[in-house]
Design a protein around this motif. Structure first.
Motif, short mmCIF file in Angstrom:
data_model
loop_
_atom_site.label_atom_id
_atom_site.label_comp_id
_atom_site.label_asym_id
_atom_site.label_seq_id
_atom_site.Cartn_x
_atom_site.Cartn_y
_atom_site.Cartn_z
N GLU A 43 0.82 -1.22 0.00
CA GLU A 43 0.00 0.00 0.00
C GLU A 43 0.86 1.27 0.00
O GLU A 43 0.43 2.32 -0.48
CB GLU A 43 -0.94 0.02 1.21
CG GLU A 43 -2.12 -0.95 1.13
CD GLU A 43 -1.70 -2.40 1.24
OE1 GLU A 43 -0.61 -2.66 1.81
OE2 GLU A 43 -2.44 -3.27 0.76
N GLU A 44 2.08 1.18 0.55
CA GLU A 44 2.93 2.36 0.61
C GLU A 44 3.36 2.84 -0.77
O GLU A 44 3.71 4.00 -0.95
CB GLU A 44 4.17 2.07 1.48
CG GLU A 44 3.86 1.91 2.95
CD GLU A 44 5.10 1.85 3.80
OE1 GLU A 44 6.16 2.30 3.34
OE2 GLU A 44 5.03 1.34 4.94
N PHE A 45 3.34 1.95 -1.76
CA PHE A 45 3.69 2.35 -3.12
C PHE A 45 2.74 3.44 -3.64
O PHE A 45 3.13 4.31 -4.41
CB PHE A 45 3.66 1.15 -4.06
CG PHE A 45 4.92 0.33 -4.05
CD1 PHE A 45 6.11 0.85 -4.52
CD2 PHE A 45 4.92 -0.96 -3.57
CE1 PHE A 45 7.28 0.10 -4.50
CE2 PHE A 45 6.08 -1.72 -3.55
CZ PHE A 45 7.25 -1.18 -4.03
N TYR A 46 1.47 3.35 -3.23
CA TYR A 46 0.46 4.29 -3.72
C TYR A 46 0.69 5.70 -3.18
O TYR A 46 0.16 6.66 -3.72
CB TYR A 46 -0.94 3.80 -3.36
CG TYR A 46 -1.37 2.58 -4.14
CD1 TYR A 46 -1.98 2.69 -5.38
CD2 TYR A 46 -1.12 1.30 -3.64
CE1 TYR A 46 -2.36 1.56 -6.09
CE2 TYR A 46 -1.50 0.16 -4.36
CZ TYR A 46 -2.12 0.32 -5.58
OH TYR A 46 -2.48 -0.81 -6.30
N ASN A 47 1.44 5.81 -2.10
CA ASN A 47 1.69 7.13 -1.49
C ASN A 47 3.01 7.74 -1.98
O ASN A 47 3.35 8.85 -1.60
CB ASN A 47 1.73 7.00 0.03
CG ASN A 47 0.41 6.52 0.60
OD1 ASN A 47 -0.65 6.90 0.11
ND2 ASN A 47 0.45 5.68 1.63
N LEU A 48 3.73 6.99 -2.80
CA LEU A 48 5.02 7.49 -3.29
C LEU A 48 4.80 8.41 -4.49
O LEU A 48 3.87 8.24 -5.26
CB LEU A 48 5.93 6.34 -3.69
CG LEU A 48 6.34 5.36 -2.57
CD1 LEU A 48 7.16 4.23 -3.16
CD2 LEU A 48 7.14 6.08 -1.49
N LYS A 49 5.68 9.37 -4.64
CA LYS A 49 5.66 10.25 -5.82
C LYS A 49 6.48 9.58 -6.93
O LYS A 49 7.70 9.71 -6.99
CB LYS A 49 6.23 11.62 -5.48
CG LYS A 49 5.38 12.40 -4.49
CD LYS A 49 5.97 13.77 -4.21
CE LYS A 49 5.11 14.55 -3.22
NZ LYS A 49 5.66 15.89 -2.93
N LEU A 50 5.79 8.86 -7.79
CA LEU A 50 6.46 8.11 -8.85
C LEU A 50 6.47 8.91 -10.15
O LEU A 50 5.57 9.67 -10.41
CB LEU A 50 5.75 6.77 -9.05
CG LEU A 50 5.68 5.87 -7.82
CD1 LEU A 50 4.84 4.65 -8.12
CD2 LEU A 50 7.08 5.44 -7.38
#
Length: 204
Positions: A197-204
Motif C-alpha cells: 500500500e505504501e507504493f500508492y503514497n510514493l511520488k512516482l
C-alpha cells in the motif's frame, strides 16, 4: 584423567569451530543465491508496460485577419474531428537499483517516468476561408499543436493515467513480495517499503 579431559575439550573446540565456519559459509552462499535471484527477478520485471486508450474530440478552429487599416476582416474557420490512439508506457529496464548483500537490502534508486505517445487522426469539415486569409500549412500545424496540448491535459486527468500508474505499482509490488519472502528489505528514496500500500503514497 587430565589428558583425557584436555583431549575432549580440544575435540569440542575443533567441532564448534568447524560448525561455525560451516554456518558462516552457508550464510554467504545463501546471500549470494538470494542476491542472484533478486537480480534475475529485476531483469524479468524490467519490461515495457503499455497502457492503451482512445480519445475522440471536436474542435472549432477560427482565425481572423484585419485588412486595410482594420476596415475589412478576413475570416477562416473549420470543424476538426480528432480520433487519437494514446499509449502510456514505462520502460522498467531503465530502473536503477542497488543491492547490499550485507544488510540484505534492495534499494530502488530511480524509476523511469512515463512515455506518452499520441497518434491523432485529423478530419477537417466545413472549411471556410477568405481569399485574403486562406488556409495554410501553419494553420494545420497550429491545430495539431493545440490538439496535442489539450489531449495531454485530458490524459493527465483520465482513468488511462490512473490505470497506467496502477499497473506500474503492480509490477513494483513484485519486488516487495520477493524481498519480503527472502527476509530482505526493499527501499525507495532511502525509505523502507513495509507493505504494498505504501507504493500508492510514493511520488512516482
Amino acid at each position: 584423567m587430565k589428558n583425557t579431559l584436555l583431549g575432549v575439550l580440544i575435540t569440542l573446540v575443533i567441532l564448534i569451530t568447524i560448525k561455525y565456519c560451516g554456518d558462516q559459509q552457508q550464510e554467504k552462499v545463501e546471500l549470494k543465491e538470494n542476491s542472484a535471484l533478486i537480480q534475475e527477478s529485476l531483469k524479468n520485471v524490467g519490461k515495457l508496460i503499455v497502457t492503451e486508450g482512445h480519445f475522440s474530440q471536436f474542435f472549432n478552429y477560427n482565425n481572423s485577419k484585419d485588412l486595410f487599416a482594420n476596415l475589412v476582416t478576413a475570416d477562416k474557420k473549420a470543424l476538426v474531428v480528432v480520433n487519437a490512439d494514446v499509449t502510456i508506457a514505462y520502460d522498467l529496464s531503465k530502473i536503477k537499483y542497488k543491492i547490499n548483500q550485507e544488510t540484505k537490502t534492495l534499494t530502488i534508486l530511480s524509476i523511469p517516468t512515463e512515455e506518452i505517445k499520441i497518434s491523432p487522426d485529423f478530419e477537417y469539415y466545413d472549411i471556410q476561408a477568405d481569399f485574403f486569409n486562406p488556409f495554410l500549412a501553419k494553420d494545420y500545424n497550429a491545430i495539431k499543436e493545440t490538439v496535442n496540448k489539450q489531449l495531454l491535459k485530458k490524459i493527465e486527468n483520465s482513468e488511462l493515467k490512473t490505470n497506467s500508474k496502477n499497473r506500474l505499482i503492480s509490477e513494483l509490488s513484485k519486488f516487495h513480495i520477493l524481498t519480503n519472502s527472502l527476509g530482505w528489505t526493499l527501499e525507495y528514496n532511502e525509505r523502507p517499503i513495509k507493505n504494498i500500500e505504501e507504493f500508492y503514497n510514493l511520488k512516482l
